[in-house]
Motif scaffolding. Structure first.
Motif, PDB file in Angstrom:
ATOM      1  N   TYR A  72      -4.676   6.316  -6.432  1.00 17.23           N
ATOM      2  CA  TYR A  72      -4.386   6.294  -5.008  1.00 17.23           C
ATOM      3  C   TYR A  72      -5.092   5.111  -4.360  1.00 17.23           C
ATOM      4  N   PRO A  73      -4.425   4.418  -3.436  1.00 17.28           N
ATOM      5  CA  PRO A  73      -5.105   3.327  -2.726  1.00 17.28           C
ATOM      6  C   PRO A  73      -6.295   3.878  -1.948  1.00 17.28           C
ATOM      7  N   CYS A  74      -7.421   3.211  -2.070  1.00 18.65           N
ATOM      8  CA  CYS A  74      -8.643   3.709  -1.450  1.00 18.65           C
ATOM      9  C   CYS A  74      -9.595   2.549  -1.210  1.00 18.65           C
ATOM     10  N   LEU A  75     -10.408   2.661  -0.170  1.00 16.63           N
ATOM     11  CA  LEU A  75     -11.375   1.619   0.143  1.00 16.63           C
ATOM     12  C   LEU A  75     -12.569   1.611  -0.796  1.00 16.63           C
ATOM     13  N   PHE A  76     -12.902   2.748  -1.362  1.00 16.10           N
ATOM     14  CA  PHE A  76     -14.105   2.869  -2.188  1.00 16.10           C
ATOM     15  C   PHE A  76     -13.752   2.901  -3.667  1.00 16.10           C
ATOM     16  N   ASN A  77     -14.415   2.050  -4.428  1.00 19.27           N
ATOM     17  CA  ASN A  77     -14.245   2.095  -5.875  1.00 19.27           C
ATOM     18  C   ASN A  77     -15.547   2.594  -6.500  1.00 19.27           C
ATOM     19  N   GLU A  78     -15.580   2.628  -7.812  1.00 14.42           N
ATOM     20  CA  GLU A  78     -16.743   3.187  -8.504  1.00 14.42           C
ATOM     21  C   GLU A  78     -18.026   2.421  -8.185  1.00 14.42           C
ATOM     22  N   SER A  79     -17.949   1.103  -8.112  1.00 20.28           N
ATOM     23  CA  SER A  79     -19.164   0.330  -7.823  1.00 20.28           C
ATOM     24  C   SER A  79     -19.673   0.601  -6.405  1.00 20.28           C
ATOM     25  N   ASN A  80     -18.751   0.845  -5.466  1.00 18.73           N
ATOM     26  CA  ASN A  80     -19.173   1.200  -4.111  1.00 18.73           C
ATOM     27  C   ASN A  80     -19.913   2.528  -4.103  1.00 18.73           C
ATOM     28  N   LEU A  81     -19.400   3.490  -4.862  1.00 22.37           N
ATOM     29  CA  LEU A  81     -20.043   4.808  -4.928  1.00 22.37           C
ATOM     30  C   LEU A  81     -21.413   4.711  -5.598  1.00 22.37           C
ATOM     31  N   GLU A  82     -21.504   3.892  -6.628  1.00 22.63           N
ATOM     32  CA  GLU A  82     -22.801   3.692  -7.289  1.00 22.63           C
ATOM     33  C   GLU A  82     -23.800   3.027  -6.332  1.00 22.63           C
ATOM     34  N   ALA A  83     -23.316   2.102  -5.504  1.00 27.87           N
ATOM     35  CA  ALA A  83     -24.195   1.438  -4.530  1.00 27.87           C
ATOM     36  C   ALA A  83     -24.688   2.436  -3.483  1.00 27.87           C
ATOM     37  N   ILE A  84     -23.802   3.299  -3.019  1.00 27.83           N
ATOM     38  CA  ILE A  84     -24.203   4.320  -2.037  1.00 27.83           C
ATOM     39  C   ILE A  84     -25.273   5.226  -2.648  1.00 27.83           C
ATOM     40  N   PHE A  85     -25.019   5.664  -3.874  1.00 29.63           N
ATOM     41  CA  PHE A  85     -25.987   6.521  -4.554  1.00 29.63           C
ATOM     42  C   PHE A  85     -27.324   5.791  -4.714  1.00 29.63           C
ATOM     43  N   GLY A  86     -27.267   4.522  -5.077  1.00 30.99           N
ATOM     44  CA  GLY A  86     -28.484   3.732  -5.259  1.00 30.99           C
ATOM     45  C   GLY A  86     -29.296   3.600  -3.982  1.00 30.99           C
ATOM     46  N   ILE A  87     -28.617   3.492  -2.854  1.00 36.39           N
ATOM     47  CA  ILE A  87     -29.309   3.434  -1.560  1.00 36.39           C
ATOM     48  C   ILE A  87     -30.034   4.754  -1.298  1.00 36.39           C
ATOM     49  N   LEU A  88     -29.408   5.844  -1.696  1.00 37.03           N
ATOM     50  CA  LEU A  88     -29.999   7.167  -1.471  1.00 37.03           C
ATOM     51  C   LEU A  88     -31.064   7.511  -2.510  1.00 37.03           C
ATOM     52  N   ASP A  89     -31.068   6.790  -3.619  1.00 34.73           N
ATOM     53  CA  ASP A  89     -32.040   7.024  -4.690  1.00 34.73           C
ATOM     54  C   ASP A  89     -32.763   5.712  -5.011  1.00 34.73           C
ATOM     55  N   GLN A 135       0.830  -1.204   0.000  1.00 29.75           N
ATOM     56  CA  GLN A 135       0.000   0.000   0.000  1.00 29.75           C
ATOM     57  C   GLN A 135       0.869   1.260   0.000  1.00 29.75           C
ATOM     58  N   LEU A 136       1.939   1.246   0.768  1.00 28.30           N
ATOM     59  CA  LEU A 136       2.841   2.402   0.790  1.00 28.30           C
ATOM     60  C   LEU A 136       3.535   2.581  -0.565  1.00 28.30           C
ATOM     61  N   GLU A 137       3.908   1.476  -1.192  1.00 24.54           N
ATOM     62  CA  GLU A 137       4.506   1.566  -2.526  1.00 24.54           C
ATOM     63  C   GLU A 137       3.495   2.110  -3.532  1.00 24.54           C
ATOM     64  N   ARG A 138       2.235   1.649  -3.452  1.00 20.68           N
ATOM     65  CA  ARG A 138       1.183   2.161  -4.333  1.00 20.68           C
ATOM     66  C   ARG A 138       0.963   3.653  -4.106  1.00 20.68           C
ATOM     67  N   LEU A 139       0.988   4.057  -2.850  1.00 23.49           N
ATOM     68  CA  LEU A 139       0.800   5.463  -2.510  1.00 23.49           C
ATOM     69  C   LEU A 139       1.935   6.312  -3.069  1.00 23.49           C
ATOM     70  N   LYS A 140       3.142   5.807  -2.942  1.00 25.12           N
ATOM     71  CA  LYS A 140       4.308   6.534  -3.466  1.00 25.12           C
ATOM     72  C   LYS A 140       4.207   6.670  -4.988  1.00 25.12           C
ATOM     73  N   LEU A 141       3.843   5.592  -5.671  1.00 28.83           N
ATOM     74  CA  LEU A 141       3.681   5.635  -7.124  1.00 28.83           C
ATOM     75  C   LEU A 141       2.554   6.592  -7.512  1.00 28.83           C
ATOM     76  N   ALA A 142       1.471   6.541  -6.783  1.00 26.05           N
ATOM     77  CA  ALA A 142       0.329   7.420  -7.069  1.00 26.05           C
ATOM     78  C   ALA A 142       0.709   8.884  -6.918  1.00 26.05           C
ATOM     79  N   ARG A 143       1.572   9.185  -5.979  1.00 23.03           N
ATOM     80  CA  ARG A 143       1.988  10.581  -5.802  1.00 23.03           C
ATOM     81  C   ARG A 143       2.782  11.070  -6.994  1.00 23.03           C
TER      82      ARG A 143
END
Length: 133
Positions: free
Chosen positions: A58-75, A44-52
């Motif tokens: 950038y390493p992150c817990l949420f991907n596009e499908s997670n964001l779409e699911a959150i939006f779907g819950i709200l809509d 993860q630190l190597e990924r973060l360094k490369l991303a910079r």
């Protein structure tokens, strides 16, 4: 009253965003629960360094499908938009502290999926980009 050494330590942590980095790494560790946690953290630190250096992926817990699911819950009725209040609450809930409080669609109280994903991704990149060299 804090000592000079304590203030120096606090300033160091803030300057280099150490607490944010540790929070992100710990969250990823608990989420993924890898068999080899030390190797996972190094990766993860190597990924973060490369991303910079590339300003992307950038390493992150949420991907596009997670964001779409959150939006779907709200809509749930699939109107194609959520309210500004729902938008703000959702971004706060996923841990974003800095985001555009009045994105495209705010004037009409209708935030689309595309706007939600864009703003969430931008905020997640900012919050994931905690590594300071």
């Amino acid at each position: 009253m804090a000592t000079s050494r304590e203030l120096d330590a606090k300033n160091y942590l803030e300057k280099h965003k150490i607490l944010e980095l540790m929070d992100n790494l710990t969250s990823m560790l608990f989420f993924h629960r890898p068999e080899r946690p030390c190797e996972f953290l190094i990766t993860q630190l190597e990924r973060l360094k490369l991303a910079r250096t590339t300003s992307r992926d950038y390493p992150c817990l949420f991907n596009e499908s997670n964001l779409e699911a959150i939006f779907g819950i709200l809509d749930p009725t699939r109107q194609g938009y959520i309210t500004l209040g729902q938008y703000k609450e959702a971004l706060n809930t996923i841990g974003l502290k800095q985001f555009d409080a009045f994105p495209q669609g705010a004037d009409y109280n209708r935030i689309t999926l595309e706007t939600f994903k864009k703003e969430a991704k931008d905020g997640l990149i900012k919050s994931s980009a905690t590594f300071k060299s």
